[in-house]
Design an enzyme around this catalytic site. Structure first.
Site, PDB file in Angstrom:
ATOM      1  N   ASP A   1       0.851  -1.194   0.000  1.00  0.00           N
ATOM      2  CA  ASP A   1       0.000   0.000   0.000  1.00  0.00           C
ATOM      3  C   ASP A   1       0.889   1.247   0.000  1.00  0.00           C
ATOM      4  O   ASP A   1       1.910   1.297   0.688  1.00  0.00           O
ATOM      5  CB  ASP A   1      -0.914  -0.006   1.230  1.00  0.00           C
ATOM      6  CG  ASP A   1      -2.057   0.993   1.094  1.00  0.00           C
ATOM      7  OD1 ASP A   1      -3.207   0.556   0.915  1.00  0.00           O
ATOM      8  OD2 ASP A   1      -1.788   2.220   1.168  1.00  0.00           O
ATOM      9  N   ILE A   2       0.485   2.249  -0.764  1.00  0.00           N
ATOM     10  CA  ILE A   2       1.284   3.467  -0.894  1.00  0.00           C
ATOM     11  C   ILE A   2       1.276   4.298   0.399  1.00  0.00           C
ATOM     12  O   ILE A   2       2.169   5.112   0.624  1.00  0.00           O
ATOM     13  CB  ILE A   2       0.753   4.296  -2.096  1.00  0.00           C
ATOM     14  CG1 ILE A   2       1.818   5.208  -2.652  1.00  0.00           C
ATOM     15  CG2 ILE A   2      -0.507   5.063  -1.731  1.00  0.00           C
ATOM     16  CD1 ILE A   2       1.448   5.830  -3.992  1.00  0.00           C
TER      17      ILE A   2
ATOM     18  N   ASN B   1     -13.061  -3.414   2.001  1.00  0.00           N
ATOM     19  CA  ASN B   1     -14.126  -2.417   2.056  1.00  0.00           C
ATOM     20  C   ASN B   1     -15.042  -2.570   0.845  1.00  0.00           C
ATOM     21  O   ASN B   1     -14.566  -2.823  -0.267  1.00  0.00           O
ATOM     22  CB  ASN B   1     -13.526  -1.012   2.086  1.00  0.00           C
ATOM     23  CG  ASN B   1     -12.826  -0.719   3.398  1.00  0.00           C
ATOM     24  OD1 ASN B   1     -13.339  -1.061   4.453  1.00  0.00           O
ATOM     25  ND2 ASN B   1     -11.651  -0.108   3.335  1.00  0.00           N
TER      26      ASN B   1
ATOM     27  N   GLU C   1     -12.351   3.342  -1.525  1.00  0.00           N
ATOM     28  CA  GLU C   1     -11.944   4.473  -2.366  1.00  0.00           C
ATOM     29  C   GLU C   1     -11.591   4.060  -3.791  1.00  0.00           C
ATOM     30  O   GLU C   1     -11.717   4.868  -4.712  1.00  0.00           O
ATOM     31  CB  GLU C   1     -10.751   5.198  -1.733  1.00  0.00           C
ATOM     32  CG  GLU C   1     -11.162   5.929  -0.454  1.00  0.00           C
ATOM     33  CD  GLU C   1     -10.096   6.864   0.063  1.00  0.00           C
ATOM     34  OE1 GLU C   1      -8.910   6.643  -0.255  1.00  0.00           O
ATOM     35  OE2 GLU C   1     -10.468   7.801   0.791  1.00  0.00           O
TER      36      GLU C   1
ATOM     37  N   HIS D   1     -10.032  -5.051  -3.594  1.00  0.00           N
ATOM     38  CA  HIS D   1      -8.723  -5.243  -2.972  1.00  0.00           C
ATOM     39  C   HIS D   1      -8.933  -5.720  -1.548  1.00  0.00           C
ATOM     40  O   HIS D   1      -9.804  -5.231  -0.828  1.00  0.00           O
ATOM     41  CB  HIS D   1      -7.870  -3.969  -2.985  1.00  0.00           C
ATOM     42  CG  HIS D   1      -8.603  -2.724  -2.589  1.00  0.00           C
ATOM     43  ND1 HIS D   1      -9.526  -2.119  -3.409  1.00  0.00           N
ATOM     44  CD2 HIS D   1      -8.552  -1.972  -1.465  1.00  0.00           C
ATOM     45  CE1 HIS D   1     -10.009  -1.046  -2.798  1.00  0.00           C
ATOM     46  NE2 HIS D   1      -9.443  -0.937  -1.619  1.00  0.00           N
TER      47      HIS D   1
ATOM     48  N   HIS E   1      -7.032  -5.871   1.981  1.00  0.00           N
ATOM     49  CA  HIS E   1      -5.902  -5.332   2.739  1.00  0.00           C
ATOM     50  C   HIS E   1      -5.364  -6.431   3.649  1.00  0.00           C
ATOM     51  O   HIS E   1      -6.139  -7.119   4.323  1.00  0.00           O
ATOM     52  CB  HIS E   1      -6.344  -4.185   3.647  1.00  0.00           C
ATOM     53  CG  HIS E   1      -6.912  -2.986   2.959  1.00  0.00           C
ATOM     54  ND1 HIS E   1      -6.204  -1.823   2.782  1.00  0.00           N
ATOM     55  CD2 HIS E   1      -8.128  -2.754   2.410  1.00  0.00           C
ATOM     56  CE1 HIS E   1      -6.958  -0.917   2.171  1.00  0.00           C
ATOM     57  NE2 HIS E   1      -8.142  -1.461   1.936  1.00  0.00           N
TER      58      HIS E   1
HETATM   59  P1  5GP Z   1      -9.870   1.436   0.276  1.00  0.00           P
HETATM   60  O1  5GP Z   1     -10.172   2.622   1.151  1.00  0.00           O
HETATM   61  O2  5GP Z   1     -10.435   1.600  -1.106  1.00  0.00           O
HETATM   62  O3  5GP Z   1     -10.231   0.140   0.915  1.00  0.00           O
HETATM   63  O4  5GP Z   1      -8.297   1.377   0.180  1.00  0.00           O
HETATM   64  C1  5GP Z   1      -7.570   1.932  -0.888  1.00  0.00           C
HETATM   65  C2  5GP Z   1      -6.100   1.797  -0.536  1.00  0.00           C
HETATM   66  O5  5GP Z   1      -5.352   2.015  -1.707  1.00  0.00           O
HETATM   67  C3  5GP Z   1      -5.619   2.808   0.500  1.00  0.00           C
HETATM   68  O6  5GP Z   1      -5.045   2.116   1.606  1.00  0.00           O
HETATM   69  C4  5GP Z   1      -4.582   3.649  -0.263  1.00  0.00           C
HETATM   70  O7  5GP Z   1      -3.477   4.028   0.527  1.00  0.00           O
HETATM   71  C5  5GP Z   1      -4.166   2.699  -1.386  1.00  0.00           C
HETATM   72  N1  5GP Z   1      -3.729   3.368  -2.604  1.00  0.00           N
HETATM   73  C6  5GP Z   1      -4.320   4.431  -3.221  1.00  0.00           C
HETATM   74  N2  5GP Z   1      -3.657   4.742  -4.338  1.00  0.00           N
HETATM   75  C7  5GP Z   1      -2.619   3.870  -4.435  1.00  0.00           C
HETATM   76  C8  5GP Z   1      -1.574   3.710  -5.384  1.00  0.00           C
HETATM   77  O8  5GP Z   1      -1.454   4.420  -6.385  1.00  0.00           O
HETATM   78  N3  5GP Z   1      -0.673   2.704  -5.153  1.00  0.00           N
HETATM   79  C9  5GP Z   1      -0.775   1.885  -4.054  1.00  0.00           C
HETATM   80  N4  5GP Z   1       0.153   0.941  -3.931  1.00  0.00           N
HETATM   81  N5  5GP Z   1      -1.757   2.014  -3.146  1.00  0.00           N
HETATM   82  C10 5GP Z   1      -2.665   2.996  -3.337  1.00  0.00           C
END
Ligand code: 5GP
Length: 125
Positions: free
Chosen positions: A39-40, A97, A105, A110, A112
């Site tokens: 994760d970034i 999520n 988001e 995905h 985690h």
């Molecule tokens: P969500 O809130 O959708 O469950 O999690 C999205 C995740 O994607 C977040 O933890 C965010 O830090 C990660 N993320 C967003 N953009 C990028 C990206 O460009 N590269 C990587 N490796 N992770 C990302």
């Protein structure tokens, strides 16, 4: 901004672009069904995302439309990533999520993997 998980798949999302090789990622595992990368913006000492290679918005979409082979392949990949990282003995958390209330988001499924310290209760109290 959280996404509406009932909308159709949009292949301009960031994870679709990572899958196509248009954006970089720190890959930890890849096979026919899944890609795993760091994760970034890590929320734990180890924070890995595992995504299916197919175009699925969320766990809801995947569980409804994914083939048995894709579901088996993806599920095994999530387990393998954690196992290969040595996380079974110390323990780890999986989280996926789905949609607005969860604050999903990125509109590509995905999972985690959080690990690397005691993670505390599942939700903030
Ligand atoms: P969500 O809130 O959708 O469950 O999690 C999205 C995740 O994607 C977040 O933890 C965010 O830090 C990660 N993320 C967003 N953009 C990028 C990206 O460009 N590269 C990587 N490796 N992770 C990302």
């Amino acid at each position: 901004m959280p996404i509406d998980a009932t909308l159709p798949y949009d292949d301009s999302n960031i994870f679709a672009r990572i899958l196509r090789g248009e954006l970089p990622s720190k890959t930890v595992y890849e096979d026919e069904y899944a890609l795993a990368f760091h994760d970034i913006n890590p929320q734990a000492p180890l924070h890995i995302l595992v995504i299916p290679k197919g175009a699925y918005v969320s766990w809801d979409d995947f569980s409804e439309r994914g083939s048995d082979a894709e579901i088996a392949g993806f599920t095994r990949a999530v387990g393998k990533v954690a196992r290969d990282a040595g996380l079974v003995a110390p323990g780890y958390r999986l989280l996926a999520n789905v949609g607005l209330d969860s604050h999903q988001e990125i509109p590509h499924l995905h999972v985690h993997i959080f690990a690397g310290k005691p993670l505390g209760p599942m939700l903030a109290r």
